[in-house]
Design an enzyme around this catalytic site. Structure first.
Site, short mmCIF file in Angstrom:
data_model
loop_
_atom_site.label_atom_id
_atom_site.label_comp_id
_atom_site.label_asym_id
_atom_site.label_seq_id
_atom_site.Cartn_x
_atom_site.Cartn_y
_atom_site.Cartn_z
N LYS A 44 -0.57 -4.84 -6.16
CA LYS A 44 -0.34 -3.01 -4.75
C LYS A 44 0.35 -2.40 -5.47
O LYS A 44 -0.06 -1.81 -5.70
CB LYS A 44 -0.68 -3.67 -3.26
CG LYS A 44 -1.23 -4.26 -2.55
CD LYS A 44 -1.01 -4.71 -1.10
CE LYS A 44 0.16 -5.04 -0.83
NZ LYS A 44 0.47 -5.17 0.35
N LYS A 45 1.97 -2.52 -5.75
CA LYS A 45 2.59 -2.15 -6.17
C LYS A 45 2.72 -2.17 -7.00
O LYS A 45 4.16 -0.72 -7.64
CB LYS A 45 3.47 -2.28 -4.53
CG LYS A 45 3.49 -2.19 -3.22
CD LYS A 45 4.64 -2.96 -2.73
CE LYS A 45 4.41 -2.28 -0.98
NZ LYS A 45 5.14 -3.21 -0.36
#
Ligand code: CTP
Length: 132
Positions: A44-45
């Protein structure tokens, strides 16, 4: 008995996390927390959490308001997790407002306001700045 479920990373555990979990627990009689895996966070990051998943799970599990924790391996499995844990209510922070409405056919979906002016990303950033 009303079963509540919520999800998050809960990295570098802070007061916003406590407030969210206490309020989520108050929405029912039993609170299950899906703690996102290290791999899911990376996808996600683009970075791993500071605290590894076993530690983030242990911290969340140690709270009096939390009954159960499990590892959230994938965002796509939310529906399965809701069913597996027989959740009546899905609670999310309002940073996700509207994004989980489609699970409304499985359970009630509630967005709670975030605690102002605190986030893991900001804490990491301020520590970085202090060290430089
Ligand atoms: N949360 C909150 N108030 C904050 C920070 C987080 O209510 N100030 C809630 C989120 O809405 C979510 C849960 O706590 O329901 C877990 O959030 P998480 O994403 O792990 O924490 P953040 O501090 O938002 O992390 P980041 O800055 O990395 O996005």
């Amino acid at each position: 008995m009303t079963r509540v479920i919520t999800f998050g990373t809960f990295d570098v555990f802070h007061i916003g996390h406590v407030n969210m979990l206490v309020r989520a627990a108050e929405m029912g009689d039993h609170l299950t927390v899906g703690v996102s895996s290290d791999a899911l966070n990376f996808s996600k990051k683009g970075r791993y959490p500071v605290y590894r998943e076993e530690h983030r799970m242990a911290i969340v599990k140690s709270l009096a308001c939390v009954d159960e924790v499990f590892v959230e391996e994938s965002l796509e499995l939310k529906g399965q997790y809701i069913k597996d844990h027989a959740a009546d209510v899905l609670v999310m922070g309002d940073d996700w407002a509207g994004k989980f409405d489609h699970w409304g056919d499985l359970c009630e979906v509630v967005y709670l306001p975030r605690t102002a002016e605190v986030s893991t990303t900001d804490i990491i950033q301020s520590i970085r700045e202090d060290l430089n």
